[in-house]
Structure formats: C-alpha cells, structure tokens
Design an enzyme around this catalytic site. Sequence first.
Site, PDB file in Angstrom:
ATOM      1  CG  PHE A   1      11.375   1.494  -1.543  1.00  0.00           C
ATOM      2  CD1 PHE A   1      10.681   0.453  -2.136  1.00  0.00           C
ATOM      3  CD2 PHE A   1      10.675   2.664  -1.244  1.00  0.00           C
ATOM      4  CE1 PHE A   1       9.328   0.560  -2.423  1.00  0.00           C
ATOM      5  CE2 PHE A   1       9.324   2.781  -1.533  1.00  0.00           C
ATOM      6  CZ  PHE A   1       8.651   1.720  -2.127  1.00  0.00           C
ATOM      7  N   GLY A   2      12.574   2.347   1.559  1.00  0.00           N
ATOM      8  CA  GLY A   2      11.787   3.030   2.592  1.00  0.00           C
ATOM      9  C   GLY A   2      11.805   2.285   3.920  1.00  0.00           C
TER      10      GLY A   2
ATOM     11  CG  ASP B   1       1.301  10.335  -1.658  1.00  0.00           C
ATOM     12  OD1 ASP B   1       2.527  10.158  -1.796  1.00  0.00           O
ATOM     13  OD2 ASP B   1       0.834  11.174  -0.870  1.00  0.00           O
ATOM     14  CB  THR B   2       2.718   4.697  -0.263  1.00  0.00           C
ATOM     15  OG1 THR B   2       2.214   4.071  -1.428  1.00  0.00           O
ATOM     16  CG2 THR B   2       2.815   3.668   0.845  1.00  0.00           C
TER      17      THR B   2
ATOM     18  NE  ARG C   1       4.002   1.269  -4.298  1.00  0.00           N
ATOM     19  CZ  ARG C   1       4.784   0.999  -3.263  1.00  0.00           C
ATOM     20  NH1 ARG C   1       5.375  -0.163  -3.148  1.00  0.00           N
ATOM     21  NH2 ARG C   1       4.979   1.908  -2.335  1.00  0.00           N
TER      22      ARG C   1
ATOM     23  CG  ASN D   1      11.118  11.163 -10.516  1.00  0.00           C
ATOM     24  OD1 ASN D   1      11.159  11.046 -11.734  1.00  0.00           O
ATOM     25  ND2 ASN D   1      10.700  12.281  -9.923  1.00  0.00           N
ATOM     26  CG  ASN D   2      10.534   4.503  -5.509  1.00  0.00           C
ATOM     27  OD1 ASN D   2      11.133   3.502  -5.892  1.00  0.00           O
ATOM     28  ND2 ASN D   2      10.225   4.715  -4.233  1.00  0.00           N
ATOM     29  CD  GLN D   3      13.218   1.709 -12.562  1.00  0.00           C
ATOM     30  OE1 GLN D   3      13.128   2.850 -13.007  1.00  0.00           O
ATOM     31  NE2 GLN D   3      12.631   0.665 -13.153  1.00  0.00           N
TER      32      GLN D   3
HETATM   33  P1  IMP Z   1       5.611   8.227  -1.602  1.00  0.00           P
HETATM   34  O1  IMP Z   1       5.417   9.672  -1.219  1.00  0.00           O
HETATM   35  O2  IMP Z   1       4.376   7.568  -2.065  1.00  0.00           O
HETATM   36  O3  IMP Z   1       6.760   8.019  -2.537  1.00  0.00           O
HETATM   37  O4  IMP Z   1       5.997   7.392  -0.319  1.00  0.00           O
HETATM   38  C1  IMP Z   1       6.338   7.994   0.869  1.00  0.00           C
HETATM   39  C2  IMP Z   1       7.354   7.205   1.603  1.00  0.00           C
HETATM   40  O5  IMP Z   1       6.725   6.056   2.143  1.00  0.00           O
HETATM   41  C3  IMP Z   1       8.527   6.689   0.803  1.00  0.00           C
HETATM   42  O6  IMP Z   1       9.562   7.610   0.728  1.00  0.00           O
HETATM   43  C4  IMP Z   1       8.954   5.504   1.623  1.00  0.00           C
HETATM   44  O7  IMP Z   1       9.759   5.922   2.684  1.00  0.00           O
HETATM   45  C5  IMP Z   1       7.630   5.015   2.178  1.00  0.00           C
HETATM   46  N1  IMP Z   1       7.110   3.886   1.395  1.00  0.00           N
HETATM   47  C6  IMP Z   1       6.230   3.926   0.369  1.00  0.00           C
HETATM   48  N2  IMP Z   1       5.975   2.700  -0.078  1.00  0.00           N
HETATM   49  C7  IMP Z   1       6.727   1.869   0.682  1.00  0.00           C
HETATM   50  C8  IMP Z   1       6.916   0.450   0.691  1.00  0.00           C
HETATM   51  O8  IMP Z   1       6.351  -0.306  -0.096  1.00  0.00           O
HETATM   52  N3  IMP Z   1       7.754  -0.015   1.625  1.00  0.00           N
HETATM   53  C9  IMP Z   1       8.410   0.783   2.523  1.00  0.00           C
HETATM   54  N4  IMP Z   1       8.284   2.095   2.536  1.00  0.00           N
HETATM   55  C10 IMP Z   1       7.446   2.634   1.624  1.00  0.00           C
END
Ligand code: IMP
Length: 192
Positions: free
Chosen positions: A149-150, A69-70, A178, A9-11
């Site tokens: 973001f993040g 997932d990151t 990514r 859901n992350n644009q």
């Molecule tokens: P997700 O569960 O894969 O959506 O990522 C977990 C969290 O990692 C996200 O809410 C962001 O806070 C952070 N995150 C993921 N990818 C990135 C990025 O490319 N840059 C900065 N923060 C990121």
Amino acid sequence: MYTLVFATNNQHKVDEIQSLVGNDFKIIPLKEAGITIDIPEPHDNLKDNAAEKARTIHALTQKNCFSEDTGLEIDFLKGAPGVKSARYAGEHRDFQANIDKVLHELNNTTNRVARFRTVICLIWENKEYYFEGLCSGTITTEMHGEKGFGYDPIFIPTGSTKSFATMTMEEKNIFSHRQKAVTQLFTFLKGL
Ligand code: IMP
C-alpha cells in the site's frame, strides 16, 4: 494469549503486524473493537500523532492499546512528505496521487535517498511507551509492483533490488520500518 487494540483502520498494517507477532498476541483492529471514528493526526511530528491516536483509543476502550504513525522522508524534498505522507497530494488521501506528486518532484534529480520512519505509542497498564523503526532506501523513477500500500511501488529498501510492492509481506517484513518498531514493542512486552 494477550489482546492489544491497534489504533488503525488500515488492514494492511494489521496483517503485517499480526504476521510478525504470531500467536502470542491477538491484534484487535478498531473495527473489531467496535470503533468507527477517523482518529485525528493534527500534529507536525510522528510521535505526537502516535500519542494522540493511542490516547484517543485508550480513552474510548480503557484497554491496553498501541498506535503507529509512519512517514516517508525524502532527502531531496528536505524530509517531505514526512508526517504529511497520507495527505501529501490532498485531504482525500489518495495513494496514486501521492506517488505521482513525489515522482514529479523528483523528476530532475538523481538524489533519490529516502527512508520510512515509524513511531509506535503503546499504552500498557495506563503508562505510555515509545518505539521507533527506520528503513533506508531509494525512490524509483517508475512504479513497480501491485502489492502492499501507500508508497510501496516506488520504494526500494537498502539491501534489496526490489520495490516493497513486488515483495510478499514476509519479504517486506525483513526490511520494514514497521517490523523494526514492532519487534521492539513485542520484545518489550514479552520482557514484562
Ligand atoms: P499513517 O499516517 O501512519 O497511516 O501513514 C501515512 C502514510 O504513509 C500512509 O497513508 C501511506 O501512504 C504511507 N505509508 C505508511 N506505511 C507505509 C508502508 O509500509 N509502505 C508504503 N507507504 C506507507
């Protein structure tokens, strides 16, 4: 052109990935696929969470799809926030609160080594495939930039002097975790 549902859901993630793959593939985010659920991430590692997301969306759509997932892994914090990156400061998933918590925890150390790790799970013709991308760097002492973001405002990738949040999407894609995972994914798909 192939279409591929992306379980997010992350644009921001959709834009980053679509800009990498150009016109060969059309990335369909969940909203466009008519799915409004918040997909669970219950596991203690990125691979299982990625698998859970892709399997959930595949079961709902019966279409080829992928998830990612990151996590941000900080050496001084023994790999935290890691798989908990989205919810590090609480269930409300607040980017600013997460950053504040990290900066506070690193307040008294010069060891600011960190990395982003992305795991992708692809379900293609009912089979699962995995890809991983890493981006090494350091955590700043203050926030820099408004883009992305993040944790982007506090992360400087190795090889640059700029935080992700001061870079254009194209610049971020040169370094990003990514991008590395997605490049493997699309190299694989183009080779089929
Ligand atoms: P997700 O569960 O894969 O959506 O990522 C977990 C969290 O990692 C996200 O809410 C962001 O806070 C952070 N995150 C993921 N990818 C990135 C990025 O490319 N840059 C900065 N923060 C990121």
